[in-house]
Design an enzyme around this catalytic site. Sequence first.
Site, PDB file in Angstrom:
ATOM      1  N   GLN A   1       4.411  -2.005  -3.783  1.00 30.26           N
ATOM      2  CA  GLN A   1       4.199  -3.209  -2.982  1.00 30.26           C
ATOM      3  C   GLN A   1       2.760  -3.281  -2.494  1.00 30.26           C
ATOM      4  O   GLN A   1       1.976  -2.337  -2.653  1.00 30.26           O
ATOM      5  CB  GLN A   1       5.168  -3.212  -1.787  1.00 30.26           C
ATOM      6  CG  GLN A   1       5.061  -1.977  -0.913  1.00 30.26           C
ATOM      7  CD  GLN A   1       6.206  -1.889   0.107  1.00 30.26           C
ATOM      8  OE1 GLN A   1       5.926  -1.887   1.306  1.00 30.26           O
ATOM      9  NE2 GLN A   1       7.435  -1.795  -0.365  1.00 30.26           N
TER      10      GLN A   1
ATOM     11  N   HIS B   1       0.444  -5.337   0.908  1.00 28.45           N
ATOM     12  CA  HIS B   1       0.379  -6.237   2.057  1.00 28.45           C
ATOM     13  C   HIS B   1      -0.988  -6.921   2.051  1.00 28.45           C
ATOM     14  O   HIS B   1      -1.996  -6.302   1.679  1.00 28.45           O
ATOM     15  CB  HIS B   1       0.533  -5.469   3.374  1.00 28.45           C
ATOM     16  CG  HIS B   1       1.694  -4.539   3.408  1.00 28.45           C
ATOM     17  ND1 HIS B   1       2.987  -4.946   3.170  1.00 28.45           N
ATOM     18  CD2 HIS B   1       1.760  -3.201   3.643  1.00 28.45           C
ATOM     19  CE1 HIS B   1       3.794  -3.898   3.274  1.00 28.45           C
ATOM     20  NE2 HIS B   1       3.071  -2.834   3.549  1.00 28.45           N
TER      21      HIS B   1
ATOM     22  N   GLU C   1      -1.942  -0.643   7.926  1.00 31.73           N
ATOM     23  CA  GLU C   1      -1.018   0.277   8.561  1.00 31.73           C
ATOM     24  C   GLU C   1      -1.495   1.714   8.386  1.00 31.73           C
ATOM     25  O   GLU C   1      -2.473   1.988   7.669  1.00 31.73           O
ATOM     26  CB  GLU C   1       0.386   0.116   7.962  1.00 31.73           C
ATOM     27  CG  GLU C   1       0.469   0.336   6.466  1.00 31.73           C
ATOM     28  CD  GLU C   1       1.778  -0.177   5.870  1.00 31.73           C
ATOM     29  OE1 GLU C   1       2.454  -1.013   6.498  1.00 31.73           O
ATOM     30  OE2 GLU C   1       2.118   0.267   4.765  1.00 31.73           O
TER      31      GLU C   1
ATOM     32  N   HIS D   1       0.853   0.335  -2.966  1.00 32.37           N
ATOM     33  CA  HIS D   1       1.373   1.609  -2.483  1.00 32.37           C
ATOM     34  C   HIS D   1       2.884   1.700  -2.626  1.00 32.37           C
ATOM     35  O   HIS D   1       3.574   0.693  -2.818  1.00 32.37           O
ATOM     36  CB  HIS D   1       0.988   1.827  -1.011  1.00 32.37           C
ATOM     37  CG  HIS D   1       1.556   0.798  -0.076  1.00 32.37           C
ATOM     38  ND1 HIS D   1       0.940  -0.399   0.191  1.00 32.37           N
ATOM     39  CD2 HIS D   1       2.694   0.800   0.670  1.00 32.37           C
ATOM     40  CE1 HIS D   1       1.662  -1.097   1.048  1.00 32.37           C
ATOM     41  NE2 HIS D   1       2.738  -0.384   1.360  1.00 32.37           N
TER      42      HIS D   1
ATOM     43  N   ARG E   1       6.470  -7.533  -2.964  1.00 30.51           N
ATOM     44  CA  ARG E   1       7.075  -6.534  -3.848  1.00 30.51           C
ATOM     45  C   ARG E   1       6.600  -6.801  -5.271  1.00 30.51           C
ATOM     46  O   ARG E   1       6.818  -7.884  -5.818  1.00 30.51           O
ATOM     47  CB  ARG E   1       8.605  -6.645  -3.738  1.00 30.51           C
ATOM     48  CG  ARG E   1       9.373  -5.404  -4.140  1.00 30.51           C
ATOM     49  CD  ARG E   1      10.876  -5.595  -3.932  1.00 30.51           C
ATOM     50  NE  ARG E   1      11.224  -5.715  -2.537  1.00 30.51           N
ATOM     51  CZ  ARG E   1      11.905  -6.731  -2.006  1.00 30.51           C
ATOM     52  NH1 ARG E   1      12.290  -7.735  -2.769  1.00 30.51           N
ATOM     53  NH2 ARG E   1      12.185  -6.750  -0.722  1.00 30.51           N
TER      54      ARG E   1
END
Length: 324
Positions: free
Chosen positions: A88, A90, A107, A165, A185
Amino acid sequence: MQPGFDPRPWGTQDLSPIYPNHRFEQKIGESWLTGDGCKVANGPLAGKTLSQLSEQYQRELVGEAARDPKRFPLLLKFLFPHEKLSVQVHPDDAQALRVGQPWGKTECWYVAHAKPGAQIGLGLKAGVTAAQLEEAIHQNRAEDVLNWVNVYAGDMIYVAGGTVHTLGPGSIIVETQQQSDTTYRLYDYGRPRELHLKDGMAAVKENVKSGKVIRSAPLDIGVGVRYSPLVGAPYFCVEMFEAKQPQGLLTRDDSDRSSVQILVAVEGCGVVEAPGMESVTFAKGDAVVVPASIPEFSVRPQWAVEFLRAYVPGKPHPEPETRL
């Protein structure tokens, strides 16, 4: 905070060693601690969500360093991967704005536990382009073009927005991130879940500063208290405290700007105390939110406690130094 247990196909019914007394009929992948919908567990605000409280109290709760006074700034959660997560990505802030989201999703992952051989997939192998990644996805071999990294308990991994990742099985992760649930995804090993190739490939960046954070050595900051700065980044700082004696803490950093403080116990048990406030006990797996309007507080261990502290820096840090 009340943890919110989220079923995922890659999760597990057994959440030990973090929640050894919890057994679930469904596979649980995540325990959400400070999401918008997460609820307060105790006191006069019990049952209210962080979203409601951020709207109501604004800077009194989230602090001066938070970008949006009406939005809780950081989402913390435990991840329990028992099988591989989807491959996936972000979006970073710029890409999120292009699709109408207020911000992206950078993150970091603190590895609370890891079995021998536990791995993560982080970024593309050297020389692999986004076009080659997309080709590999269509050929059902996306895993082959990822950079696979062994992880060990105590590692801190920085995952910048735009980084392709995945997590492999065998670790338990504490994730700290911008308050966003935008996930594209790209590849899911044939599981019957929707893919988001168009938006996802638009978000992929070939060169990112993601990797294991190069950390300084832990510091003894008092008798019976050890402190480790785990990561300083543009959107969050995360620190580890190992305490056998009480430790005082502030809601302002050296910029003199305040931030809400999030404490997550990863071992042991402690009591959070502040002048004029009822004390709050937290144990392994629990999170405590300390509003920015409380200038100082302390954590008193019950025998011993290891806890993470996350907050928004008053002055944005540069991206951390990392290695793969």
